[in-house]
Enzyme design. Structure first.
Site, mmCIF file in Angstrom:
data_model
loop_
_atom_site.group_PDB
_atom_site.id
_atom_site.type_symbol
_atom_site.label_atom_id
_atom_site.label_comp_id
_atom_site.label_asym_id
_atom_site.label_seq_id
_atom_site.Cartn_x
_atom_site.Cartn_y
_atom_site.Cartn_z
ATOM 1 N N ASP A 710 0.404 -60.758 49.436
ATOM 2 C CA ASP A 710 0.562 -61.260 47.991
ATOM 3 C C ASP A 710 -0.416 -61.698 47.981
ATOM 4 O O ASP A 710 -1.724 -61.958 48.162
ATOM 5 C CB ASP A 710 2.169 -62.019 48.909
ATOM 6 C CG ASP A 710 2.441 -63.425 47.420
ATOM 7 O OD1 ASP A 710 2.784 -62.365 46.448
ATOM 8 O OD2 ASP A 710 1.916 -64.385 47.759
ATOM 9 N N GLU A 735 -1.025 -56.977 45.319
ATOM 10 C CA GLU A 735 -0.426 -58.006 44.305
ATOM 11 C C GLU A 735 -1.922 -58.320 43.525
ATOM 12 O O GLU A 735 -2.119 -59.068 43.587
ATOM 13 C CB GLU A 735 1.066 -58.663 44.612
ATOM 14 C CG GLU A 735 0.821 -59.393 43.117
ATOM 15 C CD GLU A 735 1.669 -60.313 43.401
ATOM 16 O OE1 GLU A 735 2.425 -60.718 42.519
ATOM 17 O OE2 GLU A 735 1.691 -61.107 44.153
ATOM 18 N N ASP A 818 9.560 -60.838 41.171
ATOM 19 C CA ASP A 818 8.919 -61.568 40.236
ATOM 20 C C ASP A 818 9.066 -61.810 38.233
ATOM 21 O O ASP A 818 9.858 -62.196 38.048
ATOM 22 C CB ASP A 818 7.691 -62.136 39.701
ATOM 23 C CG ASP A 818 6.847 -62.728 41.067
ATOM 24 O OD1 ASP A 818 7.348 -63.699 41.731
ATOM 25 O OD2 ASP A 818 6.482 -61.825 41.569
#
Length: 932
Positions: A710, A735, A818
């Site tokens: 992340d 990410e 998201d």
């Protein structure tokens, strides 16, 4: 259509492609001369410029020295002639020059950084201060800044290098000078070079350039005595570059430890300055430049034994061994066939589908040529070029097509260009009038004019509705082509910024994929990048196994366990699970106690059962690891939450110092701060040790096979490599998410800078991790939403996202928790989802499918696409040949096994060498499979 594969030569990471004419390269400079005719100017006896009033027939007549044309033949004027541009590349070697001299004021010094390669160079630099225990880069004092300098955040400066070239014909040289004062207490200058034209960064063997300015050492008598300048000690300059940096490292280590013994010692600036010595270092760099080569073709008609023949003359300046793969066709279908003999010398059959003829060097030693005679029964001549056994050349993705009869399907548009399957070339009005071919196409132009005139006059003769519609459709087609041509010709930094790079070594663990890796931009690799366990087998298909609401049931692990068999039957090989730790936010992205695996998704026992079940059905599992930030358990004396509890009971030394919200006592952040929670300082050894222990524990205790990482923008990719080396995952993906480029609310066509930032992060991990291809997602948004499918091909004719530069490290997706789900921060265009999946599930890279889509009405179509991918063994390094990228349609051939198209426009794959069967036909998308 003959099948070709474009193969680029291997080169290193920081070779950047820049457009340049041969005359710009010193080794290609040759004198030009004028012929006896004032109408003709030749360069190197290869480049031919036509005077506007010179007949094309005289301009393109083969010379006596280069061909064996029988001049007793009765030849007509040139029936067809054209010169096509072929863009090739060449490596150019240059140097970065670093020099230290005494300044105009003898008490000061001057640092000069120069580069002798073409480009628009920017020095991105900072300083390291004496006894600085934080991050190496800091901003220098204002009086050091040369004119034009711009601050970058709080740690660097960007200064443009001055172009000192007197003219375009002179050798290129760029330079910048920086004034240094000894009393500034600077121990080193750090910098990288950026070519602003391409957005490419140049480093020294994968690291920042560092100019050491240490000129003093603490001795055993506890006094600081000056040493002899930057040579550091006698014989230092004789060492190799690598040895110098090793020696410098130990010098810095000795100095820092000496300073710890007695930090109160003062430094006499005058004493230092008296002993400084200048030096000059040259560091080789290479750059890939674009060379404009050409292939010219002329066709003449002549009589032989009362028969009309076609005499073709082809000439090229391509260097090396050049072969012509050619055939003929009898109608506008352009189906390849082999003409009967006689054929030119050194001609052989190629797989019974084409002929191969070697070009012969021209008599003057400049370029090569070949001459072919064909009968009148053929309507067209088809060819592609092969250079040095490894490079194929088409024209804008199509075979070269040369008309041999006036009935060939070529049309003139209204702006002085002719067009044949995407081939455009400017021609003069007089040339149009010269040949029967152009007279034929002029008739089409007149037909268009007549339709316009007739529709505007009630008294005009009205043609049939069918004829009018046919001509109007042609106008629409030409307008679309003109628009695409206009968009592709807008001058931007992307004219030749993207370069393919290849990995120097590929060692697969799970599958024997031997294709050379295409594309990492910007830097030169000084060692082989070997594929490690974190890159998988190359055939992975990922399922994101949750959405933003999955935590609400409190038993998501058990619910997902019931779907494991179904996901396996759909063809998925990896599943990405949500963050498993105790978290302030129920979704898991604000972790607190990392070793507490009781979350809103379920408890640790249920998680282990879920992972075990996925392994039973043949699916590997990715854990979502949030390493950038962590929520604290306790407040410090100022009421700031930066003291941690649980098994990893860190204090505020684990928090970065440059986030004012959390008053950390660590070093400055190596990335962007998250601000919602304390950013962890990964430069601290105890932090890295604990996180590696945690990741290894998760691998062993839970059974995770890899990681989804992340918010990796928050910390340096080198730390990621450290964590992956320790935990040895099967697959890892980061990410790295930031905004694409927009101008006045419209997405820019060129997104090279965006994908370059993702590439830079992957490279910082030494290629051990993949990254989500956010660039591709963004471009798909605009392409599908606004019917702008031309966006799906970059200026090099390759996919415009990370998948076009480093496909084995690109994880492609169209939606996640998201962007979609109930958050909907950047939702994919509604109703276009299956076009997006048709793209990512047929193209290279590692595709990831969102859980919400898998169990929706798209399930059957997604299953079919996954099945097609697996059946044809499409993998992360598969090759893509883009066939169309126009306003309303994008089409491509992948590994010559799959043909696909998306968009409302028309496309059918050629059946010249493959028989294609339609595998799936959806809304605005189709997939074909090769059946032979």
């Amino acid at each position: 259509m003959i099948s070709t594969v474009t193969l680029e030569p291997l080169f290193h990471l920081h070779n950047i492609e820049t457009p340049i004419h041969r005359s710009k390269l010193k080794q290609f400079k040759k004198p030009f001369f004028l012929t006896s005719s004032s109408n003709l100017i030749k360069f190197n006896a290869s480049f031919t410029l036509y005077h506007p009033h010179m007949p094309l027939s005289s301009a393109l007549s083969p010379s006596n020295t280069d061909t064996s044309i029988d001049h007793s033949l009765h030849c007509s004027d040139t029936f067809f002639s054209n010169t096509f541009t072929i863009n090739t590349t060449q490596m150019v070697e240059g140097k970065v020059f670093v020099r230290l001299d005494q300044g105009k004021d003898v008490r000061n010094w001057e640092l000069t950084v120069g580069c002798n390669l073409p480009g628009k160079w920017i020095l991105h630099w900072g300083v390291t201060h004496v006894n600085d225990n934080g991050r190496e880069w800091d901003q220098p004092h204002g009086d050091m800044l040369p004119p034009g300098s711009v601050p970058i955040k709080d740690y660097a400066i960007e200064t443009p290098l001055k172009d000192l070239s007197l003219s375009a014909e002179d050798d290129t040289f760029h330079e910048i000078r920086i004034d240094l004062k000894p009393n500034d207490h600077i121990s080193a200058i750090n910098f990288v070079l950026k070519d602003e034209e391409t957005g490419a960064w140049y480093r020294n063997k994968g690291r920042d350039f560092k100019v050491p300015l240490i000129n003093y050492l603490k001795t055993e008598t506890n006094t600081i005595e000056p040493k002899r300048g930057l040579t550091l000690w006698p014989g230092f300059s004789k060492h190799s570059s690598f040895e110098k940096w090793i020696l410098f490292f130990f010098l810095m280590l000795f100095k820092s430890r000496a300073g710890q013994d007695d930090s109160s010692e003062s430094i006499d600036p005058k004493q230092e300055n008296d002993q400084l010595e200048g030096y000059n270092v040259e560091i080789p760099i290479t750059k890939k430049v674009l060379i404009n080569n050409f292939i010219s073709v002329s066709v003449k008609k002549y009589f032989e034994s009362e028969e009309v023949k076609n005499l073709l003359y082809l000439e090229t300046d391509l260097p090396g061994d050049v072969a012509l793969h050619w055939g003929v066709c009898r109608d506008d279908s352009r189906k390849w066939e082999v003409p009967p003999a006689p054929h030119p010398s050194e001609t052989v059959k190629f797989k019974d589908k084409a002929l191969r003829t070697q070009f012969k060097p021209r008599g003057n030693g400049q370029g090569s040529s070949v001459q072919i005679t064909l009968g009148e029964e053929f309507s067209g001549f088809l060819f592609v070029l092969k250079q040095n056994e490894n490079a194929w050349f088409k024209y804008k993705g199509n075979d070269f097509y040369i008309p041999l009869s006036s009935s060939s399907n070529l049309l003139i548009n209204g702006i002085g260009e002719y067009e044949s399957e995407g081939v455009k070339k400017e021609i003069t009005e007089e040339a149009i009038q010269k040949t029967s071919f152009f007279q034929f196409t002029n008739g089409t132009v007149n037909e268009i004019k007549n339709v316009v005139a007739e529709n505007s006059s009630e008294s005009g003769k009205v043609k049939s509705k069918e004829v009018q519609n046919s001509i109007l459709q042609e106008i629409e087609r030409l307008a679309s082509e003109a628009y695409n041509f206009f968009r592709s010709s807008i001058p931007t930094f992307s004219e030749a910024t993207t370069v393919e790079h290849r990995e120097t070594t590929i060692v697969e663990r799970e599958a024997a994929i031997v294709e050379p890796e295409a594309t990492v931009q910007s830097e030169k690799l000084t060692h082989d990048i070997k594929i490690c366990s974190a890159t998988g087998s190359g055939y992975e298909i990922i399922c994101q196994g949750f959405n933003w609401e999955s935590h609400k049931s409190g038993r998501w692990y058990m619910e997902l366990k019931e779907k494991a068999s179904e996901l396996s039957s759909l063809g998925f090989t990896l599943v990405w699970l949500p963050p498993p730790t105790e978290s302030v936010s129920p979704e898991g992205y604000m972790p607190k106690d990392l070793f507490n695996l009781n979350s809103r998704y379920g408890n640790i026992g249920e998680l282990k059962d879920l992972v075990k079940r996925f392994h039973e059905v043949g699916i590997k599992v990715l854990g979502d690891a949030v390493l950038n930030h962590r929520c604290a358990h306790y407040q410090n004396q100022n009421g700031i939450w930066n003291i941690f509890g649980g098994r990893l009971n860190w204090d505020d030394r684990a928090v970065v110092a440059d986030d004012p919200h959390f008053q950390g006592r660590g070093n400055k952040s190596s990335g962007d701060n998250f601000h919602a929670a304390p950013n962890i300082d990964h430069s601290q050894e105890f932090v890295r040790k604990d996180l590696k222990e945690w990741l290894c524990w998760l691998r062993k205790e839970v059974g995770y096979d890899g990681w989804r990482l992340d918010f990796v923008r928050g910390f340096w990719g080198g730390y990621v490599k450290d964590y992956l080396d320790a935990s040895e995952p099967y697959f890892a993906v980061g990410e790295y998410w930031d905004s694409l480029g927009y101008s006045y609310g419209e997405m820019d066509y060129n997104q090279d800078a965006h994908r370059q930032r993702i590439i830079d992060w992957i490279r910082a991990t030494s290629g051990t991790a993949s990254a989500f291809d956010v660039t591709t997602k963004g471009i798909l948004h605009s392409a599908l939403e606004k019917c702008e499918y031309w966006r799906l091909s970059d200026q090099e004719g390759k996919p415009p996202g990370v998948v076009g530069w480093w496909p084995s490290r690109a994880v492609t997706f169209i939606e996640n928790h998201d962007t979609g789900s109930t958050q909907g921060h950047w939702r994919f265009p509604s109703g276009k989802e299956m076009q997006g999946y048709a793209y990512i599930l047929t193209h290279p890279g590692t595709p990831s499918v969102f859980f919400d889509h898998i169990l929706s009405h798209y399930k059957t179509e997604i299953e079919a696409l996954v099945s097609i991918r697996k059946r044809n063994k499409i993998h992360c390094r598969s090759t893509v040949e883009i066939s169309k990228a126009e306003r309303d349609v994008y089409a491509a051939i992948i590994d010559e096994k799959i043909a696909m198209k998306i968009g409302p426009g028309h496309f059918e794959p050629s059946s010249t060498f493959h028989k294609w069967s339609l595998a799936i036909d959806g809304k605005d998308y189709k997939i074909w499979e090769a059946s032979s």
